[in-house]
Scaffold this motif. Structure first.
Motif, mmCIF file in Angstrom:
data_model
loop_
_atom_site.group_PDB
_atom_site.id
_atom_site.type_symbol
_atom_site.label_atom_id
_atom_site.label_comp_id
_atom_site.label_asym_id
_atom_site.label_seq_id
_atom_site.Cartn_x
_atom_site.Cartn_y
_atom_site.Cartn_z
ATOM 1 N N VAL A 203 -21.002 -10.004 -23.847
ATOM 2 C CA VAL A 203 -20.250 -8.783 -23.550
ATOM 3 C C VAL A 203 -20.668 -8.195 -22.182
ATOM 4 N N VAL A 204 -22.004 -8.246 -21.986
ATOM 5 C CA VAL A 204 -22.515 -7.619 -20.769
ATOM 6 C C VAL A 204 -22.490 -8.589 -19.603
ATOM 7 N N ILE A 205 -22.981 -9.815 -19.897
ATOM 8 C CA ILE A 205 -23.051 -10.838 -18.858
ATOM 9 C C ILE A 205 -21.934 -11.830 -19.157
ATOM 10 N N ASN A 206 -20.989 -11.984 -18.206
ATOM 11 C CA ASN A 206 -19.847 -12.838 -18.499
ATOM 12 C C ASN A 206 -20.189 -14.310 -18.375
ATOM 13 N N GLN A 207 -21.092 -14.613 -17.471
ATOM 14 C CA GLN A 207 -21.432 -16.029 -17.287
ATOM 15 C C GLN A 207 -22.945 -16.144 -17.185
ATOM 16 N N ALA A 208 -23.450 -17.215 -17.781
ATOM 17 C CA ALA A 208 -24.894 -17.466 -17.686
ATOM 18 C C ALA A 208 -25.102 -18.972 -17.640
ATOM 19 N N ALA A 209 -26.057 -19.424 -16.831
ATOM 20 C CA ALA A 209 -26.270 -20.873 -16.736
ATOM 21 C C ALA A 209 -27.712 -21.133 -16.300
ATOM 22 N N LEU A 210 -28.123 -22.328 -16.577
ATOM 23 C CA LEU A 210 -29.473 -22.748 -16.194
ATOM 24 C C LEU A 210 -29.331 -24.002 -15.358
#
Lengths: 241, 465
Positions: free
Chosen positions: B78-85
């Motif tokens: 909800v807060v962070i639309n995209q996340a990746a490592l």
């Protein structure tokens, strides 16, 4: 013309007729003026336009010129200015239907010596022409002698045949003007303009009253009258031969 | 009236200007609001990204990878639309960014970058990359779609509000223009009738005190004055014709008789002389009229200078003294020797004084008195001509200034009836005020007192520096 309008009797008989240049576009007035002046012993040359007036005025040797203000081809004032610019110093009488003070001033500034407004009496025109041709001698003389009259301009005294005449200042001024122009018709307007420096026509007979008072002092009963009235015109200081 | 005419009215043009101003104001409001929101949203996104990155940095590498993989079910979504490592070589390990975005640097600063996914349209992200344990890089991103949605919403609401407002304003403009145009049209028609010669017609002016009514009122007052002047001119024209007719008729009768009769040369000369006198009277009337016209028209004051009224008065008394004496009237100058300066035209003022003294002498009987006095009066000057003559009745005092007016009492006295008109024309040119009153120096006769007040001599303008 009748017998009263002869040429000036004091003029030498052999003198050639004074030559007048008349520049006037109205034929009828020009004819009247020319006939009248010729009957008074002038020789008149008439021109109808400003430009012909200029060429004739430059060539001929005239004693006096009468120039109408409104002329075809060249305006009267321009004509006078051009003549003055070419060193023609012949006296000029400006003739005009315009009577405003401004018009008068502009006429005189252009180089005219006198100004006469239409309608005018022939006597007035003739008197003014005579006056122009014999401009008063503004010499620094202190005594004037005319016939039996003597005037001391410094002491302000007048005598007739040695008898002192008491005059008021205005009477003195008037007599001085007459004595400087003896045997010459002086119109009422000329006296008003030159003696009193007024430019209006009073309704009352102002000049006549002043002349009358002066006359009573100059011409004692029994003496030859010197100041003469010219009917319908004005006055003259006539000096007996 | 046509639509084109309506749209060209000043009122309608004013309406258009107001509408333009309204649109401008709304657009300004929108852009200011949007830019404020955008700034706020950026700050909030950056703060969120930093906070989440700080939280995730503390996780163990396995936990972090797990969390990233499970992000779809997490509230992180909800807060962070995209996340990746990513690993150190920018190869994807986990998360929903499969390719290292161009321009991204793992330095802990939030950047705004456009990502180009192969299957979808490019979109803009606020994106943050931080190195985490195990040489990996954590990438967190927040989309700007909320901002886009907000902008869309604001634009819609702007359009929805502005369109009816503009339409309403335009309608009001048309109505107002129509009203103004209708009033102007009525005025145009009235003016057309006036130009067609109906001088009694006036512009419509009701009780509303708006600028149109006031203008119409002014124009009507001007028309009143013009009509009055035209009447005066017509009257003067009639008077001139009448006054010229009489002497001209006499001339004609005399010449007629002279032509037919068998008169002697002397008699004929007499006829001619009298005819010339009559013609001179005609000319004097014409000359006086021309002079009045010339003075009234001449707003030019070429001959104006500072002159001494005292000197002129003394001159005039000197000039008229013999006349007064001849009529047995005492003419006195009742003033001192101190100069009384006025600003005026010497020739014209002499004419004024000559006319007044002339009249005074004319209307005073033998044994009477005429006096002229000149005094300083405030900053100006006052001149008085008083006589002990028949006087002027109060009801006639205004009328004597009019052209050709001659009191019944003065009918028998010669004159053109134009002298006082000339006097008042000249005094108007000098801004001097003339009053007529009684002298009352003698019991039996009122006498006339002409008092003239001259304005102060203007101080000369300072020379240009």
């Amino acid at each position: 013309m009748n017998a009263t309008s002869k040429p000036d009797p004091s003029a030498p008989a052999q003198e050639p007729a004074p030559r007048v240049l008349l520049v006037e576009d109205d034929g009828k007035i020009a004819q009247e003026v020319a006939e009248e002046l010729e009957s008074r012993g002038f020789s008149v040359r008439h021109e109808r336009t400003g430009s012909s007036g200029l060429s004739v005025g430059l060539g001929g040797n005239f004693d006096v010129m009468i120039i109408d203000r409104m002329l075809p081809e060249m305006d009267g004032l321009t004509l006078i200015e051009t003549l003055r610019g070419r060193q023609v110093s012949t006296p000029v009488l400006v003739l005009s239907a315009m009577s405003a003070v401004d018009d008068r001033v502009s006429g005189l500034k252009a180089g005219g010596d006198d100004y006469l407004t239409k309608p005018f009496a022939m006597e007035e025109l003739a008197a003014r022409l005579e006056a122009l041709m014999r401009r008063p001698n503004n010499t620094r003389e202190t005594m004037l002698h005319v016939g039996p009259l003597a005037m001391d301009l410094i002491e302000r005294t007048v005598t007739r045949d040695g008898v002192v005449i008491e005059l008021l200042p205005r009477e003195f001024r008037l007599l001085e003007y007459l004595m400087r122009r003896p045997n010459q018709v002086l119109t009422r307007n000329m006296l008003l303009e030159d003696v009193w420096n007024y430019r209006f026509i009073p309704q009352t007979n102002l000049v006549d009253v002043h002349i009358g008072k002066l006359r009573r002092k100059i011409d004692e009963p029994g003496a030859t009258p010197l100041i003469q009235s010219i009917r319908g015109t004005g006055f003259m200081l006539r000096i007996p031969e | 009236m046509s639509l084109g005419e309506l749209l060209r009215t000043a009122t309608f043009r004013l309406t258009l200007a107001v509408v333009a101003a309204m649109i401008g104001a709304a657009a300004l409001q929108f852009s200011l609001g949007y830019s404020q929101t955008k700034t706020f949203e950026f700050l909030r996104s950056d703060m969120l990204l930093h906070r989440e990155a700080a939280l995730l940095e503390g996780e163990k590498p396995q936990d972090l990878e797990h969390k990233i993989r499970d992000r779809a079910t997490d509230d992180l979504r909800v807060v962070i639309n995209q996340a990746a490592l990513f690993d150190a070589q920018h190869h994807s390990i986990a998360g929903d960014l499969h390719k290292w975005p161009d321009g991204l640097v793992a330095d802990g600063h939030v950047r705004e970058l456009t990502v180009w996914p192969t299957e979808d349209a490019p979109y803009v992200l606020r994106i943050l990359a931080v190195p985490v344990a195990g040489g990996r890089i954590l990438v967190l991103a927040r989309g700007l779609h909320m901002l886009d949605e907000l902008r869309l919403m604001m634009r819609h609401s702007l359009l929805v509000s502005i369109v009816p407002t503009v339409l309403f304003a335009l309608m009001t403009g048309v109505v107002l223009s129509h009203r103004a145009l209708a009033r102007v049209t009525v005025m145009h028609e009235a003016i057309d009738r006036i130009m067609d010669g109906d001088l009694h017609e006036r512009l419509p002016s009701g009780r509303e005190r708006d600028e149109m009514e006031r203008l119409a009122g002014s124009v009507n007052r001007m028309l009143d004055r013009l009509e009055h002047l035209m009447d005066e001119i017509r009257d003067v024209g009639n008077d001139i014709a009448h006054d010229l007719r009489t002497p001209l008729a006499r001339v004609r009768a005399r010449l007629d008789r002279a032509q037919g009769g068998t008169q002697s040369a002397d008699a004929l000369r007499g006829v001619v002389a009298r005819a010339i006198d009559d013609l001179d009277q005609c000319f004097s009337i014409i000359t006086a009229l021309l002079r009045i016209g010339e003075i009234e028209n001449a707003r030019r004051r070429v001959g104006f200078a500072v002159i001494d009224l005292q000197e002129i008065a003394a001159d005039i008394v000197d000039l008229y003294e013999p006349i007064a004496e001849a009529k047995q009237i005492r003419l006195d100058l009742l003033s001192g020797n101190a100069p009384v300066p006025v600003y005026g035209d010497r020739d014209l003022l002499i004419e004024v004084l000559a006319n007044l003294i002339d009249n005074a002498i004319k209307f005073t009987d033998a044994g009477g008195e005429v006096s002229l006095s000149v005094i300083r009066y405030g900053d100006g000057a006052r001149l008085e001509v008083a006589d002990t003559g028949i006087g002027i009745a109060p009801e006639e005092r205004q009328a004597v200034m009019n052209r050709f007016y001659r009191s019944d009492k003065s009918r028998h006295i010669p004159g053109s009836g134009l002298g006082l008109s000339l006097v008042s024309a000249i005094l108007r040119l000098h801004n001097a005020a003339l009053t007529i009153s009684d002298t009352r120096r003698r019991e039996s006769r009122p006498g006339a007192l002409f008092g003239i007040v001259f304005p102060p001599v203007p101080t000369p303008a300072p020379p240009p520096a």
